[in-house]
Design a protein around this motif. Structure first.
Motif, short mmCIF file in Angstrom:
data_model
loop_
_atom_site.label_atom_id
_atom_site.label_comp_id
_atom_site.label_asym_id
_atom_site.label_seq_id
_atom_site.Cartn_x
_atom_site.Cartn_y
_atom_site.Cartn_z
N ASN A 119 37.99 82.50 123.13
CA ASN A 119 38.91 83.62 122.87
C ASN A 119 40.10 83.24 122.00
N GLY A 120 40.31 81.97 121.72
CA GLY A 120 41.45 81.55 120.92
C GLY A 120 42.74 81.61 121.71
N PHE A 121 43.86 81.82 121.01
CA PHE A 121 45.19 81.86 121.62
C PHE A 121 45.58 83.31 121.87
N ASN A 122 45.94 83.62 123.10
CA ASN A 122 46.38 84.97 123.47
C ASN A 122 47.70 84.86 124.20
N ALA A 123 48.68 85.67 123.78
CA ALA A 123 50.02 85.59 124.38
C ALA A 123 50.50 86.98 124.75
N VAL A 124 51.27 87.03 125.83
CA VAL A 124 51.94 88.24 126.27
C VAL A 124 53.43 87.94 126.28
N VAL A 125 54.22 88.76 125.57
CA VAL A 125 55.66 88.53 125.46
C VAL A 125 56.38 89.60 126.26
N GLU A 126 57.28 89.17 127.15
CA GLU A 126 58.10 90.08 127.96
C GLU A 126 59.56 89.82 127.62
N ARG A 127 60.32 90.89 127.54
CA ARG A 127 61.75 90.77 127.27
C ARG A 127 62.48 91.56 128.34
N THR A 128 63.27 90.89 129.14
CA THR A 128 63.97 91.55 130.25
C THR A 128 65.44 91.16 130.22
N GLY A 129 66.22 91.86 131.06
CA GLY A 129 67.64 91.53 131.19
C GLY A 129 68.52 92.52 130.47
N GLY A 130 69.80 92.33 130.65
CA GLY A 130 70.79 93.22 130.04
C GLY A 130 71.11 92.80 128.63
N ALA A 131 71.87 93.67 127.98
CA ALA A 131 72.26 93.42 126.59
C ALA A 131 73.66 92.86 126.53
N HIS A 132 73.97 91.93 127.39
CA HIS A 132 75.28 91.29 127.34
C HIS A 132 75.10 89.86 126.83
N ALA A 133 76.09 89.39 126.16
CA ALA A 133 75.99 88.07 125.56
C ALA A 133 76.04 87.00 126.63
N ALA A 134 75.26 85.97 126.43
CA ALA A 134 75.27 84.85 127.35
C ALA A 134 76.61 84.13 127.22
N PRO A 135 77.18 83.67 128.33
CA PRO A 135 78.48 82.99 128.24
C PRO A 135 78.33 81.65 127.52
N VAL A 136 79.17 81.48 126.53
CA VAL A 136 79.16 80.25 125.75
C VAL A 136 80.58 79.74 125.69
N ALA A 137 80.77 78.48 126.04
CA ALA A 137 82.10 77.88 125.99
C ALA A 137 82.45 77.58 124.55
N VAL A 138 83.61 78.03 124.10
CA VAL A 138 84.03 77.81 122.73
C VAL A 138 85.33 77.02 122.75
N ALA A 139 85.36 75.94 122.01
CA ALA A 139 86.57 75.12 121.94
C ALA A 139 87.59 75.82 121.04
N PRO A 140 88.88 75.74 121.37
CA PRO A 140 89.88 76.36 120.51
C PRO A 140 89.95 75.64 119.17
N VAL A 141 90.23 76.42 118.15
CA VAL A 141 90.29 75.89 116.80
C VAL A 141 91.73 75.55 116.47
N ALA A 142 91.97 74.32 116.08
CA ALA A 142 93.33 73.90 115.72
C ALA A 142 93.58 74.26 114.26
N LYS A 143 94.76 74.81 113.98
CA LYS A 143 95.11 75.16 112.61
C LYS A 143 95.78 73.95 111.96
N VAL A 144 95.31 73.62 110.78
CA VAL A 144 95.85 72.49 110.04
C VAL A 144 96.39 73.02 108.73
N ILE A 145 97.63 72.71 108.46
CA ILE A 145 98.25 73.13 107.21
C ILE A 145 98.43 71.88 106.37
N ALA A 146 97.84 71.89 105.21
CA ALA A 146 97.90 70.71 104.34
C ALA A 146 98.45 71.13 102.98
N ALA A 147 99.12 70.20 102.36
CA ALA A 147 99.64 70.44 101.03
C ALA A 147 98.47 70.43 100.05
N PRO A 148 98.58 71.22 98.99
CA PRO A 148 97.48 71.22 98.02
C PRO A 148 97.32 69.84 97.38
#
Length: 171
Positions: A119-148
């Motif tokens: 029969n070859g390769f046969n797959a069944v795809v299911e998609r469940t759950g809510g439409a909310h973003a998964a929690p991802v930890a984000v590090a704060p971005v430091a602002k750097v001001i440099a002379a040209p």
């Protein structure tokens, strides 16, 4: 042409150097053979045989007519929000397996599959759950001001040409 001449000379020299190599019926040594000085015996050289080394015996690996395996793994990283797993088994020539992952929008995607020679390769795809973003930890971005940075200006490129007197003699 030179190679043919050299080859012919070598063949003639070999035939004249050892007249007895042709042997056979009706062959007589030339008359000058009686006047040739006797040959000096070559020194005896001992010949030693190399030690006999037995060749390794190559045997075919036994082939399992009905192979089987099973594996699984999973990842759950709270820092990146990466969540996935997979499991798979092979029994009687049929592969059964599934894998799942949490998509960036929070949905759970699960793929269940079977595979075999018929029969070859046969797959069944299911998609469940809510439409909310998964929690991802984000590090704060430091602002750097440099002379040209200073701008470097390239110097002009010098071109060198030959004088007419030094031109090519045939040109």
């Amino acid at each position: 042409m030179l190679a043919k001449v050299v080859l012919l000379c070598c063949a003639c020299a070999g035939a004249l150097a050892a007249p007895g190599i042709y042997g056979g019926v009706g062959y007589a040594a030339p008359a000058y053979a009686a006047h040739v000085a006797p040959a000096i015996a070559a020194p005896a050289i001992a010949h030693y045989a190399a030690p006999a080394i037995a060749a390794p015996v190559i045997r075919a690996e036994p082939v399992d007519p009905n192979p089987a395996y099973s594996f699984s793994y999973g990842v759950s990283d709270p820092h990146t929000g990466d969540q996935k797993d997979q499991q798979e088994t092979l029994q009687n020539g049929v592969v059964h397996g599934s894998y799942s992952l949490v998509e960036p929008d929070g949905h759970l995607r699960r793929v269940t599959y079977t595979a075999d020679k018929i029969n070859g390769f046969n797959a069944v795809v299911e998609r469940t759950g809510g439409a909310h973003a998964a929690p991802v930890a984000v590090a704060p971005v430091a602002k750097v001001i440099a002379a040209p940075a200073p701008v470097a200006v390239a110097a002009p490129v010098a071109r060198y040409t030959l004088p007419v007197a030094a031109a090519h003699p045939w040109g």
